[in-house]
Design an enzyme around this catalytic site. Sequence first.
Site, PDB file in Angstrom:
ATOM      1  N   ASP A  33       0.797  -1.186   0.124  1.00 43.58           N
ATOM      2  CA  ASP A  33      -0.052   0.060   0.110  1.00 43.58           C
ATOM      3  C   ASP A  33       0.861   1.103   0.143  1.00 43.58           C
ATOM      4  OD1 ASP A  33      -3.266   0.535   0.969  1.00 43.58           O
ATOM      5  OD2 ASP A  33      -1.892   2.376   1.100  1.00 43.58           O
ATOM      6  N   ASN A  89     -12.900  -3.346   2.493  1.00 49.81           N
ATOM      7  CA  ASN A  89     -14.047  -2.367   2.476  1.00 49.81           C
ATOM      8  C   ASN A  89     -14.732  -2.728   1.192  1.00 49.81           C
ATOM      9  OD1 ASN A  89     -12.776  -1.050   4.725  1.00 49.81           O
ATOM     10  ND2 ASN A  89     -11.442  -0.116   3.377  1.00 49.81           N
ATOM     11  N   GLN A  96     -15.138   2.363   0.710  1.00 51.28           N
ATOM     12  CA  GLN A  96     -14.019   1.531  -0.182  1.00 51.28           C
ATOM     13  C   GLN A  96     -13.665   3.053  -1.276  1.00 51.28           C
ATOM     14  OE1 GLN A  96     -15.922  -1.180  -2.387  1.00 51.28           O
ATOM     15  NE2 GLN A  96     -14.017  -1.609  -3.816  1.00 51.28           N
ATOM     16  N   HIS A 102     -10.208  -5.354  -3.117  1.00 48.83           N
ATOM     17  CA  HIS A 102      -8.855  -5.616  -2.481  1.00 48.83           C
ATOM     18  C   HIS A 102      -8.932  -6.066  -1.222  1.00 48.83           C
ATOM     19  CE1 HIS A 102      -9.836  -1.521  -2.390  1.00 48.83           C
ATOM     20  NE2 HIS A 102      -9.252  -1.282  -1.303  1.00 48.83           N
ATOM     21  N   HIS A 104      -6.891  -5.586   2.705  1.00 50.28           N
ATOM     22  CA  HIS A 104      -5.995  -5.162   3.026  1.00 50.28           C
ATOM     23  C   HIS A 104      -5.180  -6.216   4.039  1.00 50.28           C
ATOM     24  CE1 HIS A 104      -6.957  -0.861   2.106  1.00 50.28           C
ATOM     25  NE2 HIS A 104      -8.220  -1.405   2.210  1.00 50.28           N
TER      26      HIS A 104
HETATM   27  P1  5GP Z   1      -9.746   1.322   0.257  1.00 46.49           P
HETATM   28  O1  5GP Z   1     -10.040   2.575   0.999  1.00 46.49           O
HETATM   29  O2  5GP Z   1     -10.541   1.701  -1.032  1.00 46.49           O
HETATM   30  O3  5GP Z   1     -10.098   0.105   0.887  1.00 46.49           O
HETATM   31  O4  5GP Z   1      -8.125   1.281   0.088  1.00 46.49           O
HETATM   32  C1  5GP Z   1      -7.582   1.871  -1.049  1.00 46.49           C
HETATM   33  C2  5GP Z   1      -5.978   1.597  -0.606  1.00 46.49           C
HETATM   34  O5  5GP Z   1      -5.360   1.899  -1.656  1.00 46.49           O
HETATM   35  C3  5GP Z   1      -5.680   2.619   0.338  1.00 46.49           C
HETATM   36  O6  5GP Z   1      -5.035   2.385   1.453  1.00 46.49           O
HETATM   37  C4  5GP Z   1      -4.452   3.628  -0.581  1.00 46.49           C
HETATM   38  O7  5GP Z   1      -3.447   4.074   0.482  1.00 46.49           O
HETATM   39  C5  5GP Z   1      -4.075   2.599  -1.387  1.00 46.49           C
HETATM   40  N1  5GP Z   1      -3.673   3.305  -2.702  1.00 46.49           N
HETATM   41  C6  5GP Z   1      -4.379   4.066  -3.623  1.00 46.49           C
HETATM   42  N2  5GP Z   1      -3.717   4.447  -4.597  1.00 46.49           N
HETATM   43  C7  5GP Z   1      -2.487   3.597  -4.482  1.00 46.49           C
HETATM   44  C8  5GP Z   1      -1.586   3.496  -5.633  1.00 46.49           C
HETATM   45  O8  5GP Z   1      -1.361   4.187  -6.813  1.00 46.49           O
HETATM   46  N3  5GP Z   1      -0.617   2.549  -5.337  1.00 46.49           N
HETATM   47  C9  5GP Z   1      -0.568   1.918  -4.175  1.00 46.49           C
HETATM   48  N4  5GP Z   1       0.251   0.899  -3.897  1.00 46.49           N
HETATM   49  N5  5GP Z   1      -1.653   1.827  -3.157  1.00 46.49           N
HETATM   50  C10 5GP Z   1      -2.509   2.685  -3.627  1.00 46.49           C
END
Ligand code: 5GP
Length: 120
Positions: A33, A89, A96, A102, A104
């Site tokens: 992440d 999420n 989300q 995805h 985590h």
């Molecule tokens: P969500 O809130 O959708 O469950 O989590 C999305 C996750 O993707 C977040 O923890 C954020 O830090 C991660 N993320 C967003 N953009 C990028 C990216 O360009 N590269 C990487 N490696 N992680 C990302």
Amino acid sequence: MSTDKDCLFCKIIRNEIPSTRVYEDDDLLVFKDIHPSAPVHLLLIPKKHIARLSEAQMEDQRVLGKMMLVASQVARENGSVDGFRTIINDGRVGRQDVFHLHMHVLGGPEALGRMIARDE
Ligand code: 5GP
Ligand code: ZN
């Protein structure tokens, strides 16, 4: 394999956006992440574009099950030797942000209480 040309994580799968990959097979990709919430913070995704967990179908059950098994493998291999936390999420209520399913995988040597989602 279903893919989405505008999806951020599909672009990561296609190597159009760089990421630090830690595991890959025909079905799954795991990368770090970009804004880690714990010493170990990995994102485990299916290569098939599934927007969110609630849109997964019965035909996806093999890959969903594999995600569970690979989660513990990558957690351990990346230094979370004494357990880990998984978070998926889903949608607006689940906060989300990226609409490609995805998981985590959070871990590391710290107390579990510190491994919380950023919004908590
Ligand atoms: P969500 O809130 O959708 O469950 O989590 C999305 C996750 O993707 C977040 O923890 C954020 O830090 C991660 N993320 C967003 N953009 C990028 C990216 O360009 N590269 C990487 N490696 N992680 C990302
Ligand atoms: Zn996607």
